[in-house]
Design a protein around this motif. Structure first.
Motif, mmCIF file in Angstrom:
data_model
loop_
_atom_site.group_PDB
_atom_site.id
_atom_site.type_symbol
_atom_site.label_atom_id
_atom_site.label_comp_id
_atom_site.label_asym_id
_atom_site.label_seq_id
_atom_site.Cartn_x
_atom_site.Cartn_y
_atom_site.Cartn_z
ATOM 1 N N GLN A 44 0.806 -1.222 0.000
ATOM 2 C CA GLN A 44 0.000 0.000 0.000
ATOM 3 C C GLN A 44 0.838 1.270 0.000
ATOM 4 O OE1 GLN A 44 -3.324 0.359 2.574
ATOM 5 N NE2 GLN A 44 -4.234 -1.566 1.930
ATOM 6 N N ASP A 45 2.095 1.193 0.431
ATOM 7 C CA ASP A 45 2.925 2.401 0.442
ATOM 8 C C ASP A 45 3.676 2.608 -0.885
ATOM 9 O OD1 ASP A 45 4.668 0.284 0.728
ATOM 10 O OD2 ASP A 45 5.803 1.169 2.379
ATOM 11 N N THR A 46 3.383 1.780 -1.879
ATOM 12 C CA THR A 46 3.992 1.939 -3.204
ATOM 13 C C THR A 46 3.443 3.209 -3.850
ATOM 14 O OG1 THR A 46 4.107 -0.463 -3.459
ATOM 15 C CG2 THR A 46 4.295 0.862 -5.465
ATOM 16 N N PRO A 47 4.325 4.076 -4.366
ATOM 17 C CA PRO A 47 3.834 5.291 -5.029
ATOM 18 C C PRO A 47 2.941 4.923 -6.220
ATOM 19 C CG PRO A 47 6.209 5.396 -4.692
ATOM 20 C CD PRO A 47 5.778 4.002 -4.342
ATOM 21 N N ALA A 48 1.785 5.561 -6.276
ATOM 22 C CA ALA A 48 0.826 5.214 -7.325
ATOM 23 C C ALA A 48 -0.198 6.323 -7.499
ATOM 24 C CB ALA A 48 0.115 3.917 -6.954
ATOM 25 N N ARG A 49 -0.812 6.340 -8.657
ATOM 26 C CA ARG A 49 -1.939 7.248 -8.902
ATOM 27 C C ARG A 49 -3.122 6.741 -8.092
ATOM 28 N NH1 ARG A 49 -6.162 7.388 -13.359
ATOM 29 N NH2 ARG A 49 -5.247 5.444 -14.122
ATOM 30 N N VAL A 50 -3.851 7.646 -7.464
ATOM 31 C CA VAL A 50 -5.007 7.264 -6.651
ATOM 32 C C VAL A 50 -6.273 7.389 -7.488
ATOM 33 C CG1 VAL A 50 -6.385 7.801 -4.607
ATOM 34 C CG2 VAL A 50 -3.889 8.008 -4.516
ATOM 35 N N VAL A 51 -7.077 6.323 -7.458
ATOM 36 C CA VAL A 51 -8.369 6.322 -8.136
ATOM 37 C C VAL A 51 -9.432 6.004 -7.098
ATOM 38 C CG1 VAL A 51 -9.806 5.176 -9.863
ATOM 39 C CG2 VAL A 51 -7.393 5.599 -10.347
ATOM 40 N N ASN A 52 -10.360 6.940 -6.914
ATOM 41 C CA ASN A 52 -11.452 6.750 -5.964
ATOM 42 C C ASN A 52 -12.641 6.115 -6.679
ATOM 43 O OD1 ASN A 52 -10.238 8.004 -3.603
ATOM 44 N ND2 ASN A 52 -10.355 9.893 -4.797
ATOM 45 N N ILE A 53 -13.149 5.042 -6.078
ATOM 46 C CA ILE A 53 -14.295 4.326 -6.635
ATOM 47 C C ILE A 53 -15.477 4.531 -5.699
ATOM 48 C CG2 ILE A 53 -15.191 2.064 -7.311
ATOM 49 C CD1 ILE A 53 -12.766 2.843 -8.980
ATOM 50 N N ASP A 54 -16.580 5.052 -6.256
ATOM 51 C CA ASP A 54 -17.791 5.200 -5.449
ATOM 52 C C ASP A 54 -18.940 4.460 -6.130
ATOM 53 O OD1 ASP A 54 -18.794 6.872 -7.503
ATOM 54 O OD2 ASP A 54 -18.138 8.689 -6.471
ATOM 55 N N ALA A 55 -20.131 4.602 -5.599
ATOM 56 C CA ALA A 55 -21.291 3.856 -6.104
ATOM 57 C C ALA A 55 -21.623 4.200 -7.556
ATOM 58 C CB ALA A 55 -22.501 4.109 -5.218
ATOM 59 N N LYS A 56 -21.200 5.366 -8.031
ATOM 60 C CA LYS A 56 -21.516 5.785 -9.397
ATOM 61 C C LYS A 56 -20.438 5.399 -10.410
ATOM 62 C CE LYS A 56 -24.268 9.696 -7.881
ATOM 63 N NZ LYS A 56 -24.422 11.156 -7.904
ATOM 64 N N THR A 57 -19.304 4.912 -9.952
ATOM 65 C CA THR A 57 -18.202 4.575 -10.850
ATOM 66 C C THR A 57 -18.515 3.293 -11.617
ATOM 67 O OG1 THR A 57 -16.642 5.551 -9.267
ATOM 68 C CG2 THR A 57 -15.716 4.153 -11.001
ATOM 69 N N THR A 58 -18.390 3.352 -12.935
ATOM 70 C CA THR A 58 -18.624 2.159 -13.759
ATOM 71 C C THR A 58 -17.355 1.707 -14.495
ATOM 72 O OG1 THR A 58 -19.362 3.513 -15.610
ATOM 73 C CG2 THR A 58 -21.070 2.661 -14.102
ATOM 74 N N TYR A 59 -16.385 2.620 -14.667
ATOM 75 C CA TYR A 59 -15.154 2.231 -15.346
ATOM 76 C C TYR A 59 -13.990 3.103 -14.885
ATOM 77 C CZ TYR A 59 -15.592 6.329 -18.358
ATOM 78 O OH TYR A 59 -15.689 7.606 -18.829
ATOM 79 N N VAL A 60 -12.788 2.578 -15.130
ATOM 80 C CA VAL A 60 -11.542 3.277 -14.831
ATOM 81 C C VAL A 60 -10.600 3.008 -16.008
ATOM 82 C CG1 VAL A 60 -9.544 3.345 -13.294
ATOM 83 C CG2 VAL A 60 -11.802 2.937 -12.349
ATOM 84 N N ASN A 61 -9.846 4.013 -16.415
ATOM 85 C CA ASN A 61 -8.844 3.838 -17.465
ATOM 86 C C ASN A 61 -7.457 3.792 -16.845
ATOM 87 O OD1 ASN A 61 -10.606 3.939 -19.764
ATOM 88 N ND2 ASN A 61 -10.801 6.132 -19.417
ATOM 89 N N VAL A 62 -6.667 2.794 -17.214
ATOM 90 C CA VAL A 62 -5.280 2.673 -16.750
ATOM 91 C C VAL A 62 -4.403 2.355 -17.958
ATOM 92 C CG1 VAL A 62 -6.010 1.849 -14.478
ATOM 93 C CG2 VAL A 62 -5.350 0.193 -16.241
#
Length: 117
Positions: A44-62
């Motif tokens: 979890q302490d690895t540097p990374a882009r943060v993506v917040n997922i909530d109830a309305k999230t349907t997709y994420v691009n990576v």
């Protein structure tokens, strides 16, 4: 002299047959549908882009090769994407740890230009 030559030919024939029989085992494995086909969970302490997922999230691009810290309604995990060629998407629930409710979210994986030949 003749028997030595026959032994040499026989040994060469056995070596050739052995290498032919072992060749398929040396080939890369195809994707098997496991989370490892898409990369690995990292600390979890690895540097990374943060993506917040909530109830309305349907997709994420990576991007393939990217490390992403997913915050799924307060539960966090970090994933490093390392996919097979021609792998373009994965359900987040497929790679999320147990107890992380990420149903209905698809991760779209863009090819990394550094990996293109």
């Amino acid at each position: 002299m003749m028997s030595t030559l026959k032994k040499l030919v026989a040994s060469a024939s056995i070596a050739a047959l052995s290498s032919i029989m072992l060749a398929p085992a040396a080939q890369a494995q195809a994707p098997g549908g496991s989370p490892a086909d898409y990369g690995t969970q990292v600390a979890q302490d690895t540097p990374a882009r943060v993506v917040n997922i909530d109830a309305k999230t349907t997709y994420v691009n990576v991007e393939d090769g990217e490390t992403v810290k997913f915050n799924v309604r307060g539960k966090i995990f970090v994933w490093h994407f390392d996919t097979y060629p021609e792998t373009f998407s994965v359900k987040l629930s497929r790679i999320a740890p147990a107890g992380v409710d990420s149903k209905g979210v698809t991760v779209y994986i863009d090819g990394n230009p550094l990996y293109l030949g």
